[in-house]
Design a protein around this motif. Structure first.
Motif, PDB file in Angstrom:
ATOM      1  N   PRO A 250       0.811  -1.225   0.000  1.00  0.00           N
ATOM      2  CA  PRO A 250       0.000   0.000   0.000  1.00  0.00           C
ATOM      3  C   PRO A 250       0.847   1.280   0.000  1.00  0.00           C
ATOM      4  N   GLU A 251       2.136   1.155   0.309  1.00  0.00           N
ATOM      5  CA  GLU A 251       3.004   2.323   0.367  1.00  0.00           C
ATOM      6  C   GLU A 251       3.992   2.438  -0.789  1.00  0.00           C
ATOM      7  N   LYS A 252       4.163   1.382  -1.597  1.00  0.00           N
ATOM      8  CA  LYS A 252       5.216   1.388  -2.612  1.00  0.00           C
ATOM      9  C   LYS A 252       4.713   0.787  -3.919  1.00  0.00           C
ATOM     10  N   PHE A 253       4.976   1.506  -5.029  1.00  0.00           N
ATOM     11  CA  PHE A 253       4.582   1.000  -6.339  1.00  0.00           C
ATOM     12  C   PHE A 253       5.589   1.443  -7.392  1.00  0.00           C
ATOM     13  N   LEU A 254       5.512   0.813  -8.543  1.00  0.00           N
ATOM     14  CA  LEU A 254       6.402   1.090  -9.664  1.00  0.00           C
ATOM     15  C   LEU A 254       5.548   1.319 -10.900  1.00  0.00           C
ATOM     16  N   ILE A 255       5.961   2.245 -11.739  1.00  0.00           N
ATOM     17  CA  ILE A 255       5.305   2.429 -13.028  1.00  0.00           C
ATOM     18  C   ILE A 255       6.340   2.181 -14.110  1.00  0.00           C
ATOM     19  N   MET A 256       5.973   1.292 -15.034  1.00  0.00           N
ATOM     20  CA  MET A 256       6.807   1.014 -16.208  1.00  0.00           C
ATOM     21  C   MET A 256       6.230   1.810 -17.369  1.00  0.00           C
ATOM     22  N   PHE A 257       7.039   2.728 -17.905  1.00  0.00           N
ATOM     23  CA  PHE A 257       6.657   3.516 -19.072  1.00  0.00           C
ATOM     24  C   PHE A 257       7.267   2.805 -20.278  1.00  0.00           C
ATOM     25  N   LEU A 258       6.422   2.174 -21.097  1.00  0.00           N
ATOM     26  CA  LEU A 258       6.913   1.366 -22.207  1.00  0.00           C
ATOM     27  C   LEU A 258       6.956   2.194 -23.490  1.00  0.00           C
TER      28      LEU A 258
ATOM     29  N   ALA B 265      11.398   2.606 -15.871  1.00  0.00           N
ATOM     30  CA  ALA B 265      10.533   2.351 -14.717  1.00  0.00           C
ATOM     31  C   ALA B 265      10.917   3.296 -13.591  1.00  0.00           C
ATOM     32  N   SER B 266       9.914   3.773 -12.878  1.00  0.00           N
ATOM     33  CA  SER B 266      10.135   4.646 -11.725  1.00  0.00           C
ATOM     34  C   SER B 266       9.410   4.063 -10.521  1.00  0.00           C
ATOM     35  N   VAL B 267      10.072   4.106  -9.373  1.00  0.00           N
ATOM     36  CA  VAL B 267       9.495   3.610  -8.129  1.00  0.00           C
ATOM     37  C   VAL B 267       9.006   4.809  -7.319  1.00  0.00           C
ATOM     38  N   PHE B 268       7.823   4.651  -6.716  1.00  0.00           N
ATOM     39  CA  PHE B 268       7.231   5.701  -5.902  1.00  0.00           C
ATOM     40  C   PHE B 268       6.875   5.128  -4.543  1.00  0.00           C
ATOM     41  N   GLU B 269       6.985   5.976  -3.519  1.00  0.00           N
ATOM     42  CA  GLU B 269       6.593   5.569  -2.182  1.00  0.00           C
ATOM     43  C   GLU B 269       5.685   6.621  -1.589  1.00  0.00           C
ATOM     44  N   LYS B 270       4.734   6.153  -0.806  1.00  0.00           N
ATOM     45  CA  LYS B 270       3.788   7.052  -0.151  1.00  0.00           C
ATOM     46  C   LYS B 270       4.534   7.945   0.822  1.00  0.00           C
ATOM     47  N   VAL B 271       4.163   9.205   0.819  1.00  0.00           N
ATOM     48  CA  VAL B 271       4.738  10.168   1.746  1.00  0.00           C
ATOM     49  C   VAL B 271       3.662  10.477   2.776  1.00  0.00           C
ATOM     50  N   SER B 272       4.017  10.422   4.049  1.00  0.00           N
ATOM     51  CA  SER B 272       3.015  10.645   5.088  1.00  0.00           C
ATOM     52  C   SER B 272       2.654  12.124   5.171  1.00  0.00           C
TER      53      SER B 272
END
Length: 153
Positions: A122-130, A136-143
């Motif tokens: 729920p706090e971390k995801f990746l987006i693959m831009f094809l 690919a970029s990794v994102f994390e939830k910021v509180s």
């Protein structure tokens, strides 16, 4: 990220907050249908052409929301934007296919490309831009209590 209705179906939509030279703030950067969950084996995950083709049909949709293995394509041209000291997880809890917006400098010639949303937690995801990017970029939830987010309130 937020959930909104697109063509009568719920989608995860990512709004560009800060913007960059190509895509300005306020533009939807990506969208993924919540109905587009996919399940891929390791061979499929390593084939960029296959990953790009997934936009063309429902045969790859999965109702299985169990954890699945995750890996990035092995292609030498695939770029990962992430902290090299923080290894990627080897499994994910969800993977969806959708689209992302790219453009030339100054938001000229915007276009939609195939993208994958890979949810690790729920706090971390990746987006693959094809397509033309293969990045690919990794994102994390910021509180809400983080110093960075409190600066923008």
């Amino acid at each position: 990220m937020r959930i909104e209705e697109v063509s009568g179906k719920p989608h995860i939509v990512g709004l560009k907050i800060k913007g960059d030279p190509n895509v300005p703030a306020g533009v939807n950067s990506f969208q993924f249908g919540l109905h587009s969950n996919i399940r891929l084996n390791s061979t499929q995950q390593n084939d960029i052409a296959y990953l790009e083709s997934l936009q063309h049909g429902p045969q790859w949709l999965s109702q299985d929301h169990q954890p699945q293995p995750f890996s990035l394509p092995d292609a030498a041209t695939f770029l990962l934007r992430v902290d090299p000291d923080a290894p990627l997880p080897t499994s994910c809890i969800g993977r969806m296919v959708g689209s992302a917006t790219i453009a030339e400098d100054g938001y000229r010639n915007p276009q939609s490309i195939v993208a994958h949303l890979v949810i690790f937690s729920p706090e971390k995801f990746l987006i693959m831009f094809l397509g033309p990017l293969d990045v690919a970029s990794v994102f994390e939830k910021v509180s809400d209590t983080d110093r960075f987010t409190s600066f923008y309130r």
